[in-house]
Design a protein around this motif. Structure first.
Motif, PDB file in Angstrom:
ATOM      1  N   LEU A  43       0.862  -1.175   0.000  1.00 28.58           N
ATOM      2  CA  LEU A  43       0.000   0.000   0.000  1.00 28.58           C
ATOM      3  C   LEU A  43       0.901   1.228   0.000  1.00 28.58           C
ATOM      4  CD1 LEU A  43      -2.750   1.534   0.464  1.00 28.58           C
ATOM      5  CD2 LEU A  43      -2.326   1.233   2.911  1.00 28.58           C
ATOM      6  N   VAL A  44       0.672   2.155  -0.912  1.00 32.77           N
ATOM      7  CA  VAL A  44       1.470   3.382  -0.983  1.00 32.77           C
ATOM      8  C   VAL A  44       0.549   4.579  -0.831  1.00 32.77           C
ATOM      9  CG1 VAL A  44       3.000   4.803  -2.410  1.00 32.77           C
ATOM     10  CG2 VAL A  44       3.235   2.318  -2.436  1.00 32.77           C
ATOM     11  N   VAL A  45       0.938   5.513   0.037  1.00 32.22           N
ATOM     12  CA  VAL A  45       0.158   6.718   0.300  1.00 32.22           C
ATOM     13  C   VAL A  45       1.039   7.938   0.049  1.00 32.22           C
ATOM     14  CG1 VAL A  45      -1.194   7.992   2.006  1.00 32.22           C
ATOM     15  CG2 VAL A  45      -1.127   5.485   2.093  1.00 32.22           C
ATOM     16  N   GLY A  46       0.521   8.878  -0.744  1.00 36.51           N
ATOM     17  CA  GLY A  46       1.202  10.150  -0.948  1.00 36.51           C
ATOM     18  C   GLY A  46       0.439  11.245  -0.230  1.00 36.51           C
ATOM     19  N   THR A  47       1.151  12.063   0.538  1.00 40.39           N
ATOM     20  CA  THR A  47       0.489  13.110   1.328  1.00 40.39           C
ATOM     21  C   THR A  47       1.000  14.494   0.933  1.00 40.39           C
ATOM     22  OG1 THR A  47       2.082  13.313   3.145  1.00 40.39           O
ATOM     23  CG2 THR A  47       0.509  11.481   3.275  1.00 40.39           C
ATOM     24  N   ALA A  48       0.397  15.492   1.556  1.00 38.12           N
ATOM     25  CA  ALA A  48       0.909  16.858   1.437  1.00 38.12           C
ATOM     26  C   ALA A  48       2.355  16.900   1.939  1.00 38.12           C
ATOM     27  CB  ALA A  48       0.041  17.808   2.250  1.00 38.12           C
ATOM     28  N   GLU A  49       3.061  17.942   1.544  1.00 32.38           N
ATOM     29  CA  GLU A  49       4.473  18.128   1.906  1.00 32.38           C
ATOM     30  C   GLU A  49       5.356  17.001   1.363  1.00 32.38           C
ATOM     31  OE1 GLU A  49       5.347  20.966   3.045  1.00 32.38           O
ATOM     32  OE2 GLU A  49       3.308  21.657   3.469  1.00 32.38           O
ATOM     33  N   ARG A  50       4.864  16.292   0.319  1.00 35.47           N
ATOM     34  CA  ARG A  50       5.674  15.353  -0.465  1.00 35.47           C
ATOM     35  C   ARG A  50       6.095  14.092   0.292  1.00 35.47           C
ATOM     36  NH1 ARG A  50      10.184  18.369  -0.961  1.00 35.47           N
ATOM     37  NH2 ARG A  50      11.144  16.812  -2.303  1.00 35.47           N
ATOM     38  N   HIS A  51       5.413  13.759   1.379  1.00 29.75           N
ATOM     39  CA  HIS A  51       5.708  12.500   2.064  1.00 29.75           C
ATOM     40  C   HIS A  51       5.115  11.342   1.257  1.00 29.75           C
ATOM     41  CE1 HIS A  51       7.128  14.493   5.705  1.00 29.75           C
ATOM     42  NE2 HIS A  51       6.060  15.272   5.647  1.00 29.75           N
ATOM     43  N   ILE A  52       5.870  10.256   1.162  1.00 32.96           N
ATOM     44  CA  ILE A  52       5.371   9.036   0.535  1.00 32.96           C
ATOM     45  C   ILE A  52       5.626   7.874   1.492  1.00 32.96           C
ATOM     46  CG2 ILE A  52       5.550   7.458  -1.427  1.00 32.96           C
ATOM     47  CD1 ILE A  52       6.419   9.844  -3.100  1.00 32.96           C
ATOM     48  N   LEU A  53       4.553   7.153   1.810  1.00 39.13           N
ATOM     49  CA  LEU A  53       4.623   6.091   2.810  1.00 39.13           C
ATOM     50  C   LEU A  53       4.294   4.760   2.157  1.00 39.13           C
ATOM     51  CD1 LEU A  53       2.382   8.010   5.358  1.00 39.13           C
ATOM     52  CD2 LEU A  53       4.857   8.156   5.167  1.00 39.13           C
ATOM     53  N   ALA A  54       5.113   3.762   2.461  1.00 34.05           N
ATOM     54  CA  ALA A  54       4.844   2.398   2.003  1.00 34.05           C
ATOM     55  C   ALA A  54       4.464   1.558   3.217  1.00 34.05           C
ATOM     56  CB  ALA A  54       6.072   1.820   1.316  1.00 34.05           C
ATOM     57  N   ILE A  55       3.385   0.799   3.066  1.00 40.41           N
ATOM     58  CA  ILE A  55       2.892  -0.060   4.140  1.00 40.41           C
ATOM     59  C   ILE A  55       2.791  -1.483   3.612  1.00 40.41           C
ATOM     60  CG2 ILE A  55       0.898  -0.583   5.612  1.00 40.41           C
ATOM     61  CD1 ILE A  55       0.339   2.444   5.702  1.00 40.41           C
ATOM     62  N   ASN A  56       3.343  -2.431   4.394  1.00 41.25           N
ATOM     63  CA  ASN A  56       3.173  -3.844   4.089  1.00 41.25           C
ATOM     64  C   ASN A  56       1.865  -4.281   4.730  1.00 41.25           C
ATOM     65  OD1 ASN A  56       3.186  -6.655   4.050  1.00 41.25           O
ATOM     66  ND2 ASN A  56       5.405  -6.794   4.275  1.00 41.25           N
ATOM     67  N   LEU A  57       0.885  -4.681   3.921  1.00 40.65           N
ATOM     68  CA  LEU A  57      -0.443  -4.983   4.444  1.00 40.65           C
ATOM     69  C   LEU A  57      -0.482  -6.248   5.305  1.00 40.65           C
ATOM     70  CD1 LEU A  57      -2.547  -3.890   1.375  1.00 40.65           C
ATOM     71  CD2 LEU A  57      -2.507  -2.817   3.640  1.00 40.65           C
ATOM     72  N   ASN A  58       0.632  -6.987   5.356  1.00 37.38           N
ATOM     73  CA  ASN A  58       0.721  -8.075   6.323  1.00 37.38           C
ATOM     74  C   ASN A  58       0.943  -7.538   7.732  1.00 37.38           C
ATOM     75  OD1 ASN A  58       0.429 -10.178   4.394  1.00 37.38           O
ATOM     76  ND2 ASN A  58       2.558  -9.848   3.751  1.00 37.38           N
ATOM     77  N   ASN A  59       1.326  -6.245   7.809  1.00 35.93           N
ATOM     78  CA  ASN A  59       1.487  -5.546   9.080  1.00 35.93           C
ATOM     79  C   ASN A  59       0.894  -4.151   8.907  1.00 35.93           C
ATOM     80  OD1 ASN A  59       2.236  -4.810  11.639  1.00 35.93           O
ATOM     81  ND2 ASN A  59       4.408  -4.558  11.166  1.00 35.93           N
ATOM     82  N   PRO A  60      -0.434  -4.072   8.746  1.00 37.09           N
ATOM     83  CA  PRO A  60      -1.064  -2.872   8.184  1.00 37.09           C
ATOM     84  C   PRO A  60      -1.047  -1.619   9.036  1.00 37.09           C
ATOM     85  CG  PRO A  60      -2.726  -4.448   8.902  1.00 37.09           C
ATOM     86  CD  PRO A  60      -1.404  -5.140   9.024  1.00 37.09           C
TER      87      PRO A  60
END
Length: 345
Positions: free
Chosen positions: A165-182
């Motif tokens: 799962l990849v989330v892009g937010t304001a201020e250019r943060h990009i977060l990757a989440i492994n959905l096995n550990n959500p």
């Protein structure tokens, strides 16, 4: 940082594209095809989600419609194709059941719900991303979220290719989440692009993603450090100004999506252009003819044989750009292998 080189830069005539009948009355924010049938869901700033049946030759017929209490910002389907989920400026996510033709609220936030995605795990989980700086996981049978992840900023864009799962937010943060550990952020970076993130799209292989920004650039990013040598960025959706002294006009990359069959990807720009790319050979495969307005969003159908695209105001110039009579339509483009298939080396 450069344009993709190599292969074809020819534009593909789009005279065969078919216009969707009875489109929304306001800007189109999201498109999503059913994973099980030839249905297309269309979300709009007119507070409505419309569902259309798409025929083999691109003919379309409205099948259902339901409402939010504010502009609808995103839409997705359940894995079985029986339900549609949408998020809106009314701070709610709603579920529409195709069988019963009824809608109900299934999630809530303290600010608009910008993104919704469904994952087919534990019987099905809805993920919502909001401007309240949270990501929430929902069992839609329960009024309370299963888990909440605090984000560093407002959620602008989100994509999933299980377990990524990849989330892009304001201020250019990009977060990757492994959905096995959500509930844990696996990796957090600041975008390699210098300006606001507009769209993210996960590789079908789940080992990386593409990022599109408002500055007419794309970044290709792999999750693991061992693959970091394959990361790169390039310019796109730009056009030289008529007067060379004025430099280059730069347009937002409004949407990045990957073809599930071939692993190539497609970008939609505020310049009215749609481009097909192969990240592995760093080539542009094809471009469609320029549309008469910004491309606000795009979607592949379940078999990867149709590309739906919305020609619609994308709010890149604020409310002053939303002039009466602005083009607002959804087009269906029959895909050819040469547009989306990697070229042999």
């Amino acid at each position: 940082m450069a344009y993709f080189g190599g292969a074809s830069t020819s534009q593909q005539p789009t005279t065969t594209d078919v216009e969707l009948t009875n489109p929304p009355s306001d800007s189109i924010s999201a498109l999503s095809f059913s994973p099980q049938a030839d249905y297309l869901a269309v979300a709009s700033w007119d507070n409505e989600v419309r569902i259309y049946a798409i025929g083999p030759n691109g003919q379309s017929e409205g099948k259902a419609m339901y409402k939010h209490e504010g502009p609808v910002l995103d839409v997705c389907w359940s894995a079985d194709g029986a339900k549609i989920f949408s998020g809106g400026a009314d701070k709610a996510a709603r579920m529409f059941d195709l069988n019963t033709q009824t809608s109900s609220q299934v999630a809530s936030h303290d600010a608009p719900v910008k993104c919704v995605r469904w994952i087919n795990a534990q019987g099905g989980i809805l993920i919502t991303g909001s401007w309240d700086k949270t990501l929430k996981y929902w069992d839609t049978r329960s009024p309370n979220p299963i888990a909440v992840v605090q984000l560093p900023e407002r959620c602008y864009t989100m994509d999933v290719a299980h377990p990524l799962l990849v989330v892009g937010t304001a201020e250019r943060h990009i977060l990757a989440i492994n959905l096995n550990n959500p509930s844990t952020i696996y990796k957090s970076i600041v975008s390699p692009l210098k300006w606001q993130t507009r769209s993210v799209g996960c590789f079908p292989t789940g080992d990386g993603y593409a990022v599109g920004s408002v500055e007419g650039r794309i970044a290709i990013q792999y999750i693991e450090e061992k693959d970091s040598t394959k990361n790169f960025s390039f310019k796109c959706h730009r056009k030289d100004a008529p007067n060379p002294k004025d430099g280059t006009n730069i347009f937002s990359v409004n949407n990045v999506i990957f073809h599930q069959g071939y692993g190539t990807f497609c970008t939609a720009g505020a310049d009215g252009m749609i481009n097909f790319w192969d990240k592995d050979s760093k080539t542009r495969l094809k471009s469609l003819d320029q549309a008469p307005g910004p491309i606000s969003c795009i979607a592949f159908n379940r078999s990867g044989t149709i590309l739906a695209y919305a020609v619609s105001y994308d709010w890149s110039k604020g409310h002053t750009g939303n002039v009466p009579g602005h083009v607002n339509k959804v087009m269906l483009h029959p895909l050819k292998d040469e547009e989306v298939k990697r070229k042999p080396k």
